[in-house]
Design a protein around this motif. Structure first.
Motif, short mmCIF file in Angstrom:
data_model
loop_
_atom_site.label_atom_id
_atom_site.label_comp_id
_atom_site.label_asym_id
_atom_site.label_seq_id
_atom_site.Cartn_x
_atom_site.Cartn_y
_atom_site.Cartn_z
N GLY A 203 37.15 46.28 50.64
CA GLY A 203 36.54 45.59 49.48
C GLY A 203 37.41 44.39 48.61
O GLY A 203 38.37 43.87 49.20
N ASP A 204 37.05 44.11 47.51
CA ASP A 204 37.67 43.08 46.66
C ASP A 204 37.83 43.73 45.45
O ASP A 204 37.86 44.71 44.96
N ASP A 205 38.35 42.53 44.61
CA ASP A 205 38.70 43.12 43.10
C ASP A 205 37.49 43.63 42.50
O ASP A 205 37.35 44.62 41.57
N LYS A 206 36.47 43.33 42.71
CA LYS A 206 34.96 43.69 42.11
C LYS A 206 34.72 45.05 42.59
O LYS A 206 34.29 45.81 41.71
N CYS A 207 34.82 45.46 43.65
CA CYS A 207 34.25 46.79 44.25
C CYS A 207 35.44 47.65 44.60
O CYS A 207 35.13 49.12 44.42
N ARG A 208 36.50 47.45 44.81
CA ARG A 208 37.68 48.38 45.08
C ARG A 208 38.05 49.34 44.01
O ARG A 208 38.24 50.36 44.30
N LEU A 263 30.75 48.98 48.86
CA LEU A 263 31.09 47.65 48.64
C LEU A 263 30.19 46.82 47.79
O LEU A 263 28.98 47.27 47.76
N CYS A 264 30.54 45.77 47.25
CA CYS A 264 29.52 44.96 46.33
C CYS A 264 28.76 44.17 47.39
O CYS A 264 29.48 44.19 48.62
N ASP A 265 27.72 43.49 46.96
CA ASP A 265 26.97 42.76 47.97
C ASP A 265 27.61 41.62 48.72
O ASP A 265 27.51 41.68 49.90
N GLU A 266 28.57 41.19 48.10
CA GLU A 266 29.25 39.87 48.76
C GLU A 266 30.11 40.55 49.84
O GLU A 266 30.26 39.96 50.80
N CYS A 267 30.79 41.75 49.56
CA CYS A 267 31.80 42.32 50.44
C CYS A 267 30.98 42.77 51.68
O CYS A 267 31.48 42.63 52.82
N ALA A 268 29.90 43.43 51.27
CA ALA A 268 28.84 44.14 52.34
C ALA A 268 28.42 42.97 53.13
O ALA A 268 28.56 43.28 54.51
#
Ligand SMILES: [Zn+2]
Ligand SMILES: [Zn+2]
Length: 461
Positions: A203-208, A263-268
């Motif tokens: 994931g990233d900052d948004k979803c982790r 995961l957020c949409d971007e990460c998925a």
């Protein structure tokens, strides 16, 4: 100033004297033992004797060829760096920084560390030399030894060899796919077949962060049943519980929420695109929601190649995306991805799959002499042949002709010439094929050409 200098000199003088007397004391005290003392390579390190060194070199040269085919260029960084370069990137909470770094002060009192991995040094060099102004992505590879103070066991050493790549500058999933395909293609080029590729996402900052919270909430009520390490991990970095090998922990963790479901949409979407790239390259993989890499700096894609034949230390290599690391070091925001591969592990996997590396080094030609007095002339001819590009060898132990022939055979020499008074007088010599026994007479100045021709002839029967 003057006073300082005197003092300074006094200081040096004292130290010098003290060191000297300590040294003398040591020598005196250890004198009787000196002859008996057996020096050994430090614990966790090993000598690469020629056979194993040749294997390592083969992995190295094969990597250079394939990595360069993929557009990666070699970078060489120092063996040691400022200590905080690593504590900052790898993470204070990681085992590497807490227990495994070879850290020392140099004579000026700087804290330095033998590199435990190479991503941080590559990133440091990238920023220091402003490589971000070059064509992106900047694609680099490295080969070198790394150092970690770990309990030595099969496939785990205190000085070990790694090769790896870093692609800096592109956020796109296809560069992830390229790096992963490169890793698999390289291992396959070594004739390794029993490989399992695991793919995951951090994931990233948004979803982790929301996921980490969720994971901690889920596991905290069960923490008492978990091992002390995991209890510690829950406090410092809950994602690390997925590294635990403890059976009880594993059962609890198996029920925990997985990052790939959070995961957020971007990460998925990023993960799906990476998978598409890998599928397009015809590579099989397993989606692994528990694949959490040990370093704090990873974001999104993570991957690992394992050899099921290697047991506990099954990971040959792996890596991931680290989109925040370069900015964290004060460089311009630069997304990046890379992998590192343990060369000793690869050698173990080759052994386990019974792959024989074809790296025997043997001479093309052995120059034998009948009379000892002809050796200087033989040496002159030998040197000419070597300068001409042949691997040639002669005897330096005053062996008899019979023993020289045995030696040529032992060395695996393909051809032999015997220099005697007749040959030197007539200027013609017989080139003998050691395998077939066939002979061919040539003049002395045509030995090299003849052998090159003989070597390129198709092998009969
Ligand atoms: Zn545990
Ligand atoms: Zn995300």
């Amino acid at each position: 100033m003057h006073w300082n200098q005197i003092n300074f000199n006094n200081f040096i003088f004292t130290i010098y004297n003290c060191e000297r007397s300590e040294f003398n004391k040591y020598i005196m005290a250890n004198k009787p033992d000196n002859k008996r003392k057996k020096y050994r390579a430090p614990r966790g390190t090993s000598d690469y004797l020629p056979k194993r060194a040749a294997q390592l070199h083969y992995l190295d040269s094969q990597a250079a060829e394939i990595f360069e085919r993929y557009g990666y260029r070699r970078i060489i960084t120092p063996t040691f760096e400022d200590t905080d370069l690593f504590s900052r990137s790898i993470g204070e909470s990681s085992d590497i920084v807490r227990k495994e770094m070879y850290t020392f002060n140099d004579k000026a009192g700087r804290s330095l560390t033998l590199r435990p991995e190479a991503t941080a040094p590559v990133v440091r060099a990238y920023i220091e030399h402003k490589l971000h102004s070059e064509i992106k992505p900047v694609k680099l590879y490295y080969i070198g030894s790394m150092f970690r103070y770990e309990r030595p066991q099969a496939g785990r050493y205190r000085e070990f060899w790694q090769l790896g790549v870093e692609a800096l500058g592109s956020p796109k999933p296809l560069i992830d796919a390229e790096v992963i395909v490169l890793l698999v293609d390289y291992l396959k080029s070594l004739a390794l077949n029993d490989l399992v590729l695991h793919i995951g996402s951090m994931g990233d900052d948004k979803c982790r962060l929301p996921y980490t919270k969720k994971l901690r909430q889920e596991l905290e009520p069960k923490a008492e049943a978990m091992c002390p390490d995991c209890q510690q991990r829950l406090k410092l970095n809950p994602l690390r519980v997925f590294d635990c090998k403890n059976k009880v922990c594993r059962a609890i963790i198996a029920e925990a929420p997985k990052i790939t479901d959070n995961l957020c949409d971007e990460c998925a979407n990023h993960l799906v695109q990476v998978e598409k790239g890998i599928i397009g390259a015809g590579i099989k993989y397993q989606l692994d929601p528990t694949l959490v890499r040990g370093f704090d700096y990873y974001t999104r894609t993570t991957f690992e190649v394992r050899s099921p034949l290697l047991g506990a230390q099954s990971a040959l290599g792996g890596g991931g995306r680290y989109d925040n690391l370069i900015a964290e070091y004060g460089g311009p925001a630069t997304p990046a991805i890379g992998f590192a591969l343990g060369m000793e592990r690869v050698l173990l996997a080759l052994e386990a799959e019974q792959v024989k590396l074809d790296i025997e080094i043997s001479p093309d030609l052995f120059v034998a002499v009948v009379d000892n007095t002809d050796r200087p002339e033989a040496f002159r001819i030998l040197t000419d042949l070597r300068r001409y590009g042949l691997a040639a060898e002669m005897d330096y132990m005053a062996r008899s002709l019979r023993s020289q022939m045995k030696l040529a055979d032992k060395l695996g020499s393909e051809f032999v010439i015997i220099l005697g008074p007749d040959e030197l007088k007539s200027g013609r010599v017989a080139i003998k094929n050691m395998a077939t026994g066939a002979e061919r007479k040539v003049s002395l100045d045509q030995i090299a050409d003849s052998i090159k021709n003989l070597k390129s002839e198709p092998k009969g029967e």
